[in-house]
Design a protein around this motif. Structure first.
Motif, PDB file in Angstrom:
ATOM      1  N   LEU A  70       0.842  -1.195   0.000  1.00  0.00           N
ATOM      2  CA  LEU A  70       0.000   0.000   0.000  1.00  0.00           C
ATOM      3  C   LEU A  70       0.875   1.241   0.000  1.00  0.00           C
ATOM      4  N   GLY A  71       0.531   2.177  -0.850  1.00  0.00           N
ATOM      5  CA  GLY A  71       1.266   3.438  -0.848  1.00  0.00           C
ATOM      6  C   GLY A  71       0.335   4.558  -0.388  1.00  0.00           C
ATOM      7  N   PHE A  72       0.815   5.399   0.535  1.00  0.00           N
ATOM      8  CA  PHE A  72      -0.012   6.477   1.058  1.00  0.00           C
ATOM      9  C   PHE A  72       0.886   7.668   1.334  1.00  0.00           C
ATOM     10  N   SER A  73       0.612   8.754   0.719  1.00  0.00           N
ATOM     11  CA  SER A  73       1.434   9.974   0.745  1.00  0.00           C
ATOM     12  C   SER A  73       2.936   9.677   0.785  1.00  0.00           C
ATOM     13  N   GLY A  74       3.358   8.971  -0.253  1.00  0.00           N
ATOM     14  CA  GLY A  74       4.786   8.726  -0.426  1.00  0.00           C
ATOM     15  C   GLY A  74       5.350   7.587   0.404  1.00  0.00           C
ATOM     16  N   MET A  75       4.536   7.032   1.346  1.00  0.00           N
ATOM     17  CA  MET A  75       5.036   5.916   2.147  1.00  0.00           C
ATOM     18  C   MET A  75       4.556   4.605   1.539  1.00  0.00           C
ATOM     19  N   GLN A  76       5.402   3.612   1.600  1.00  0.00           N
ATOM     20  CA  GLN A  76       5.052   2.297   1.073  1.00  0.00           C
ATOM     21  C   GLN A  76       5.044   1.313   2.227  1.00  0.00           C
ATOM     22  N   SER A  77       4.030   0.453   2.255  1.00  0.00           N
ATOM     23  CA  SER A  77       4.061  -0.586   3.269  1.00  0.00           C
ATOM     24  C   SER A  77       3.556  -1.882   2.650  1.00  0.00           C
ATOM     25  N   PHE A 150     -10.546 -16.568  -0.248  1.00  0.00           N
ATOM     26  CA  PHE A 150      -9.558 -15.541   0.075  1.00  0.00           C
ATOM     27  C   PHE A 150      -9.243 -14.681  -1.145  1.00  0.00           C
ATOM     28  N   MET A 151      -9.096 -15.339  -2.307  1.00  0.00           N
ATOM     29  CA  MET A 151      -8.785 -14.601  -3.531  1.00  0.00           C
ATOM     30  C   MET A 151      -9.864 -13.558  -3.816  1.00  0.00           C
ATOM     31  N   LEU A 152     -11.125 -13.967  -3.646  1.00  0.00           N
ATOM     32  CA  LEU A 152     -12.240 -13.029  -3.844  1.00  0.00           C
ATOM     33  C   LEU A 152     -12.158 -11.876  -2.859  1.00  0.00           C
ATOM     34  N   GLY A 153     -11.879 -12.205  -1.593  1.00  0.00           N
ATOM     35  CA  GLY A 153     -11.768 -11.201  -0.544  1.00  0.00           C
ATOM     36  C   GLY A 153     -10.687 -10.181  -0.862  1.00  0.00           C
ATOM     37  N   VAL A 154      -9.541 -10.682  -1.331  1.00  0.00           N
ATOM     38  CA  VAL A 154      -8.430  -9.788  -1.664  1.00  0.00           C
ATOM     39  C   VAL A 154      -8.828  -8.860  -2.810  1.00  0.00           C
ATOM     40  N   LEU A 155      -9.492  -9.431  -3.833  1.00  0.00           N
ATOM     41  CA  LEU A 155      -9.928  -8.614  -4.969  1.00  0.00           C
ATOM     42  C   LEU A 155     -10.825  -7.475  -4.507  1.00  0.00           C
ATOM     43  N   VAL A 156     -11.804  -7.822  -3.676  1.00  0.00           N
ATOM     44  CA  VAL A 156     -12.734  -6.807  -3.175  1.00  0.00           C
ATOM     45  C   VAL A 156     -11.978  -5.738  -2.382  1.00  0.00           C
ATOM     46  N   ALA A 157     -11.068  -6.219  -1.484  1.00  0.00           N
ATOM     47  CA  ALA A 157     -10.315  -5.284  -0.644  1.00  0.00           C
ATOM     48  C   ALA A 157      -9.435  -4.370  -1.486  1.00  0.00           C
ATOM     49  N   VAL A 158      -8.803  -4.939  -2.520  1.00  0.00           N
ATOM     50  CA  VAL A 158      -7.904  -4.150  -3.367  1.00  0.00           C
ATOM     51  C   VAL A 158      -8.689  -3.067  -4.091  1.00  0.00           C
ATOM     52  N   VAL A 159      -9.856  -3.448  -4.624  1.00  0.00           N
ATOM     53  CA  VAL A 159     -10.672  -2.474  -5.354  1.00  0.00           C
ATOM     54  C   VAL A 159     -11.128  -1.354  -4.418  1.00  0.00           C
ATOM     55  N   LYS A 160     -11.556  -1.736  -3.203  1.00  0.00           N
ATOM     56  CA  LYS A 160     -12.005  -0.738  -2.227  1.00  0.00           C
ATOM     57  C   LYS A 160     -10.862   0.176  -1.811  1.00  0.00           C
ATOM     58  N   SER A 162      -8.138   0.844  -3.273  1.00  0.00           N
ATOM     59  CA  SER A 162      -7.458   1.611  -4.314  1.00  0.00           C
ATOM     60  C   SER A 162      -8.034   3.017  -4.455  1.00  0.00           C
ATOM     61  N   SER A 163      -9.212   3.266  -3.842  1.00  0.00           N
ATOM     62  CA  SER A 163      -9.727   4.630  -3.895  1.00  0.00           C
ATOM     63  C   SER A 163      -9.076   5.514  -2.829  1.00  0.00           C
ATOM     64  N   TYR A 164      -8.409   4.896  -1.848  1.00  0.00           N
ATOM     65  CA  TYR A 164      -7.722   5.681  -0.810  1.00  0.00           C
ATOM     66  C   TYR A 164      -6.205   5.616  -0.942  1.00  0.00           C
ATOM     67  N   PHE A 165      -5.737   4.442  -1.343  1.00  0.00           N
ATOM     68  CA  PHE A 165      -4.288   4.229  -1.383  1.00  0.00           C
ATOM     69  C   PHE A 165      -3.871   3.843  -2.793  1.00  0.00           C
ATOM     70  N   GLU A 166      -2.582   3.842  -2.967  1.00  0.00           N
ATOM     71  CA  GLU A 166      -2.015   3.280  -4.179  1.00  0.00           C
ATOM     72  C   GLU A 166      -1.737   1.806  -3.862  1.00  0.00           C
ATOM     73  N   VAL A 167      -2.503   0.915  -4.469  1.00  0.00           N
ATOM     74  CA  VAL A 167      -2.413  -0.502  -4.111  1.00  0.00           C
ATOM     75  C   VAL A 167      -1.675  -1.277  -5.195  1.00  0.00           C
ATOM     76  N   VAL A 168      -0.643  -1.982  -4.795  1.00  0.00           N
ATOM     77  CA  VAL A 168       0.081  -2.821  -5.748  1.00  0.00           C
ATOM     78  C   VAL A 168       0.039  -4.263  -5.252  1.00  0.00           C
ATOM     79  N   PRO A 169      -0.567  -5.172  -6.024  1.00  0.00           N
ATOM     80  CA  PRO A 169      -0.567  -6.574  -5.603  1.00  0.00           C
ATOM     81  C   PRO A 169       0.865  -7.097  -5.567  1.00  0.00           C
ATOM     82  N   GLY A 170       1.237  -7.784  -4.494  1.00  0.00           N
ATOM     83  CA  GLY A 170       2.587  -8.333  -4.364  1.00  0.00           C
ATOM     84  C   GLY A 170       2.678  -9.716  -4.981  1.00  0.00           C
ATOM     85  N   PRO A 171       3.898 -10.274  -5.037  1.00  0.00           N
ATOM     86  CA  PRO A 171       4.075 -11.607  -5.619  1.00  0.00           C
ATOM     87  C   PRO A 171       3.258 -12.677  -4.890  1.00  0.00           C
ATOM     88  N   GLY A 172       3.022 -12.452  -3.589  1.00  0.00           N
ATOM     89  CA  GLY A 172       2.258 -13.424  -2.808  1.00  0.00           C
ATOM     90  C   GLY A 172       0.867 -13.658  -3.369  1.00  0.00           C
TER      91      GLY A 172
END
Ligand code: ZN
Length: 203
Positions: A70-77, A150-160, A162-172
């Protein structure tokens, strides 16, 4: 003299049939109640073992690499599955944390390890030590390993998110996606067949 392995019993109405070799795509059904007796097995034992080995490697990658960053105001976590589980636990969502760990870690791992153990011996036509309890355990564990949920849950969470953060799916996440496919292939396979292709050597 007919051996027990040439016979097949309907699980639902106990009608006994003589086993017939099936060709690709064929399914034999009970004439009395219509239940499925047996499906043609399109992956050999060596193929199944290779699949489960691949599943194990992918499982390790899925659990050790970040699932999302997740990226948020220049920070990555970035967080791994376990990072997320620990965060949920600390966030007083212990029930969700335990359920996540069980369905994404313990049950799939148990499934992979037991299958690997049983198949390792089955390749030589032998029943592994503890074969019967292992097969029963597989039967009970199967519905609980819910990676696709879980895959469905992640998809939903990522879409949600992404309107607040910069979301990048990781290799996991990709590893979990591959694992979903591998486990689905396995789930479509009738593991009861292992009873027929192995002999009990302890007698
Ligand atoms: Zn039947």
């Amino acid at each position: 003299m007919e051996s027990g392995q040439d016979l097949i019993v309907c699980e639902h109405c106990d009608t006994v049939y003589r086993r017939e070799p099936l060709t690709r795509g064929q399914v034999s059904t009970c004439l009395e109640c219509g239940a499925v007796l047996e499906r043609h097995q399109w992956i050999g034992l060596d193929g199944q073992f290779a699949l489960i080995l691949a599943a194990f490697i992918v499982f390790v990658i899925a659990n050790c690499t970040p699932i999302v960053s997740l990226g948020f105001s220049g920070m990555q976590s970035a967080t791994t599955l376990w990072g997320a589980v620990i965060a949920m636990w600390n966030d007083s969502s212990q029930v969700v944390a335990v359920l996540t760990a069980m369905t994404l870690f313990f049950f799939p791992l148990t499934q992979i390890l037991i299958f690997g153990w049983v198949l390792w011996f089955a390749r030589d036509g032998i029943r592994a030590p503890g074969f019967a309890p292992a097969m029963i355990a597989l039967y009970y564990v199967k519905p609980w390993s819910m990676i696709e949920v879980f895959m469905l849950g992640v998809l939903v969470a990522v879409v949600k998110a992404s309107s607040y953060f910069e979301v990048v799916p990781g290799p996991g996440v990709w590893a979990f996606a591959v694992l979903t496919i591998l486990i689905t292939i396995f789930a479509s396979h009738d593991s009861r067949e292992l009873w027929n292709v192995t002999r009990d050597t302890s007698e």
